[in-house]
Design a protein around this motif. Structure first.
Motif, PDB file in Angstrom:
ATOM      1  N   THR A 144       0.832  -1.218   0.000  1.00  0.00           N
ATOM      2  CA  THR A 144       0.000   0.000   0.000  1.00  0.00           C
ATOM      3  C   THR A 144       0.857   1.255   0.000  1.00  0.00           C
ATOM      4  N   ARG A 145       1.932   1.257   0.777  1.00  0.00           N
ATOM      5  CA  ARG A 145       2.833   2.413   0.779  1.00  0.00           C
ATOM      6  C   ARG A 145       3.460   2.626  -0.596  1.00  0.00           C
ATOM      7  N   ASN A 146       3.863   1.546  -1.238  1.00  0.00           N
ATOM      8  CA  ASN A 146       4.500   1.666  -2.546  1.00  0.00           C
ATOM      9  C   ASN A 146       3.532   2.149  -3.620  1.00  0.00           C
ATOM     10  N   ILE A 147       2.273   1.737  -3.530  1.00  0.00           N
ATOM     11  CA  ILE A 147       1.282   2.236  -4.485  1.00  0.00           C
ATOM     12  C   ILE A 147       1.145   3.747  -4.367  1.00  0.00           C
ATOM     13  N   LYS A 149       3.245   5.878  -3.123  1.00  0.00           N
ATOM     14  CA  LYS A 149       4.501   6.491  -3.527  1.00  0.00           C
ATOM     15  C   LYS A 149       4.622   6.549  -5.050  1.00  0.00           C
ATOM     16  N   GLU A 150       4.355   5.425  -5.723  1.00  0.00           N
ATOM     17  CA  GLU A 150       4.475   5.369  -7.181  1.00  0.00           C
ATOM     18  C   GLU A 150       3.504   6.327  -7.862  1.00  0.00           C
ATOM     19  N   LEU A 151       2.277   6.370  -7.376  1.00  0.00           N
ATOM     20  CA  LEU A 151       1.275   7.234  -7.983  1.00  0.00           C
ATOM     21  C   LEU A 151       1.624   8.702  -7.787  1.00  0.00           C
ATOM     22  N   ALA A 152       2.055   9.071  -6.594  1.00  0.00           N
ATOM     23  CA  ALA A 152       2.419  10.460  -6.319  1.00  0.00           C
ATOM     24  C   ALA A 152       3.636  10.883  -7.132  1.00  0.00           C
ATOM     25  N   GLU A 188     -14.381   6.878  13.111  1.00  0.00           N
ATOM     26  CA  GLU A 188     -14.174   8.200  13.691  1.00  0.00           C
ATOM     27  C   GLU A 188     -12.918   8.863  13.134  1.00  0.00           C
ATOM     28  N   VAL A 189     -11.877   8.065  12.948  1.00  0.00           N
ATOM     29  CA  VAL A 189     -10.646   8.613  12.376  1.00  0.00           C
ATOM     30  C   VAL A 189     -10.905   9.129  10.962  1.00  0.00           C
ATOM     31  N   LEU A 190     -11.623   8.356  10.165  1.00  0.00           N
ATOM     32  CA  LEU A 190     -11.855   8.764   8.780  1.00  0.00           C
ATOM     33  C   LEU A 190     -12.883   9.868   8.668  1.00  0.00           C
ATOM     34  N   LYS A 191     -13.807   9.942   9.596  1.00  0.00           N
ATOM     35  CA  LYS A 191     -14.729  11.083   9.613  1.00  0.00           C
ATOM     36  C   LYS A 191     -13.930  12.367   9.804  1.00  0.00           C
ATOM     37  N   GLU A 192     -13.016  12.330  10.739  1.00  0.00           N
ATOM     38  CA  GLU A 192     -12.150  13.478  10.998  1.00  0.00           C
ATOM     39  C   GLU A 192     -11.275  13.797   9.789  1.00  0.00           C
ATOM     40  N   GLN A 193     -10.634  12.768   9.229  1.00  0.00           N
ATOM     41  CA  GLN A 193      -9.748  12.984   8.092  1.00  0.00           C
ATOM     42  C   GLN A 193     -10.499  13.537   6.883  1.00  0.00           C
ATOM     43  N   THR A 194     -11.723  13.082   6.689  1.00  0.00           N
ATOM     44  CA  THR A 194     -12.500  13.532   5.541  1.00  0.00           C
ATOM     45  C   THR A 194     -12.937  14.978   5.691  1.00  0.00           C
ATOM     46  N   LEU A 195     -13.209  15.401   6.910  1.00  0.00           N
ATOM     47  CA  LEU A 195     -13.499  16.812   7.148  1.00  0.00           C
ATOM     48  C   LEU A 195     -12.277  17.678   6.850  1.00  0.00           C
ATOM     49  N   LEU A 196     -11.119  17.206   7.251  1.00  0.00           N
ATOM     50  CA  LEU A 196      -9.904  17.987   7.088  1.00  0.00           C
ATOM     51  C   LEU A 196      -9.327  17.891   5.683  1.00  0.00           C
ATOM     52  N   TYR A 197      -9.465  16.720   5.071  1.00  0.00           N
ATOM     53  CA  TYR A 197      -8.876  16.479   3.748  1.00  0.00           C
ATOM     54  C   TYR A 197      -9.904  15.769   2.856  1.00  0.00           C
ATOM     55  N   PRO A 198     -10.849  16.506   2.308  1.00  0.00           N
ATOM     56  CA  PRO A 198     -11.926  15.870   1.538  1.00  0.00           C
ATOM     57  C   PRO A 198     -11.455  15.223   0.238  1.00  0.00           C
ATOM     58  N   ASN A 199     -10.291  15.613  -0.267  1.00  0.00           N
ATOM     59  CA  ASN A 199      -9.806  15.104  -1.547  1.00  0.00           C
ATOM     60  C   ASN A 199      -8.907  13.875  -1.369  1.00  0.00           C
ATOM     61  N   ARG A 200      -9.354  12.915  -0.553  1.00  0.00           N
ATOM     62  CA  ARG A 200      -8.526  11.738  -0.322  1.00  0.00           C
ATOM     63  C   ARG A 200      -9.332  10.441  -0.316  1.00  0.00           C
ATOM     64  N   TRP A 201      -8.705   9.387  -0.802  1.00  0.00           N
ATOM     65  CA  TRP A 201      -9.190   8.024  -0.595  1.00  0.00           C
ATOM     66  C   TRP A 201      -8.032   7.232   0.020  1.00  0.00           C
ATOM     67  N   TYR A 202      -8.300   6.010   0.458  1.00  0.00           N
ATOM     68  CA  TYR A 202      -7.333   5.336   1.315  1.00  0.00           C
ATOM     69  C   TYR A 202      -7.132   3.861   0.944  1.00  0.00           C
ATOM     70  N   LEU A 203      -5.871   3.449   0.974  1.00  0.00           N
ATOM     71  CA  LEU A 203      -5.530   2.040   0.931  1.00  0.00           C
ATOM     72  C   LEU A 203      -5.341   1.572   2.373  1.00  0.00           C
ATOM     73  N   VAL A 204      -5.855   0.410   2.671  1.00  0.00           N
ATOM     74  CA  VAL A 204      -5.903  -0.074   4.047  1.00  0.00           C
ATOM     75  C   VAL A 204      -5.195  -1.417   4.153  1.00  0.00           C
ATOM     76  N   SER A 205      -4.228  -1.506   5.053  1.00  0.00           N
ATOM     77  CA  SER A 205      -3.552  -2.766   5.327  1.00  0.00           C
ATOM     78  C   SER A 205      -3.966  -3.244   6.714  1.00  0.00           C
ATOM     79  N   ILE A 206      -4.736  -4.326   6.744  1.00  0.00           N
ATOM     80  CA  ILE A 206      -5.241  -4.869   8.004  1.00  0.00           C
ATOM     81  C   ILE A 206      -4.212  -5.827   8.583  1.00  0.00           C
ATOM     82  N   ASN A 207      -3.927  -5.654   9.864  1.00  0.00           N
ATOM     83  CA  ASN A 207      -2.882  -6.456  10.483  1.00  0.00           C
ATOM     84  C   ASN A 207      -3.271  -6.883  11.893  1.00  0.00           C
TER      85      ASN A 207
END
Length: 276
Positions: A144-147, A149-152, A188-207
């Motif tokens: 997920t980090r590499n994706i 990084k590569e896209l940016a 709750e974390v993503l509610k907060e993040q979406t208010l602050l940074y509406p132009n984002r989507w997320y890759l999630v690594s479950i561990n």
């Protein structure tokens, strides 16, 4: 960066959400929030619909992925399908392909080898180091980090560090290095993040705890989140995983007591989803 204060004119529904969620007065926000919040609050929904419509044509697979040339790779029987990491790559490739297609005739998608690049000296410890090859405990984190990084790097034509796009701070939960946030806290974390940074989507690594001899913390599933607030100010958290749109409740029921590591990407720009 600037703070939320009375000089910024926000939509009523957004101001109510900020008040309702008791964000601290000095919470930092993207300086373009005044113009961007209304532009992006439904873009995530449009992306989800676009991705979901084409995903219906993609079967699930335990190993399937598409390489940098657009060729489908399956190490088992060759039948088409995408695994969780392959599906996340396919979605990200939808943003990557429009940036590459004009100047690259062959390698128009992200390289599997580049996305698999590990960072054994930058995360983990002496114990996990000995299992890098046999167990790959950080595969989902590295992928997920590499994706991101590569896209940016393709979009902005400059180098980024391997963890430049990690979500590491929240008023709602404490970040654990290389693990993320407890899965129960993610809405709750993503509610907060979406208010602050509406132009984002997320890759999630479950561990979480995984395997035997030994049981160890391992990043073993990847999902994609497109959080947004609709026009009524209601928070939505669509989940895309293993070629299907599911829900956060369904994800939580399968991965209780785990952590979700979040890596952010940008919603804007062209998206072109292709099948091999």
């Amino acid at each position: 960066m600037q703070s939320i204060h009375s000089e910024i004119s926000l939509p009523t529904w957004l101001q109510n959400l900020i008040n309702k969620n008791n964000f601290e007065k000095n919470s930092v926000v993207n300086p373009s929030i005044k113009n961007s919040i209304e532009e992006y609050y439904d873009l995530a929904y449009k992306r989800v619909v676009q991705i979901d419509n084409l995903s219906m044509l993609i079967p699930d697979s335990s190993v399937g992925v598409i390489d940098a040339t657009g060729k489908y790779i399956n190490e088992q029987n060759g039948s088409f399908g995408l695994c969780c990491s392959g599906y996340a790559k396919w979605i990200a490739d939808g943003f990557y392909y429009p940036l590459r297609k004009k100047n690259h005739t062959r390698l128009r998608y992200m390289s599997i080898q580049d996305l698999r690049k590990p960072y054994p000296f930058l995360r983990g410890n002496k114990f996990t180091f000995q299992y890098e090859e046999s167990r790959a405990p950080f595969f989902g984190l590295d992928w997920t980090r590499n994706i991101a990084k590569e896209l940016a790097e393709e979009k902005y034509k400059k180098n980024f560090f391997y963890n430049s796009h990690d979500v590491t701070f929240s008023f709602k939960a404490e970040y654990v290095k290389d693990r993320g946030f407890p899965i129960e806290k993610i809405p709750e974390v993503l509610k907060e993040q979406t208010l602050l940074y509406p132009n984002r989507w997320y890759l999630v690594s479950i561990n979480g705890d995984f395997g035997e001899n030994p049981t160890m913390i391992q990043h073993y599933h990847i999902a994609v989140f497109f959080p947004y607030f609709n026009k009524d100010g209601i928070f939505r958290l669509p989940v895309l995983e293993r070629t299907r749109r599911t829900s956060f409740d369904y994800l939580l029921s399968r991965y209780e007591n785990t952590y979700c590591h979040l890596v952010w990407l940008e919603l804007d720009g062209k998206i072109e989803l292709n099948l091999p």
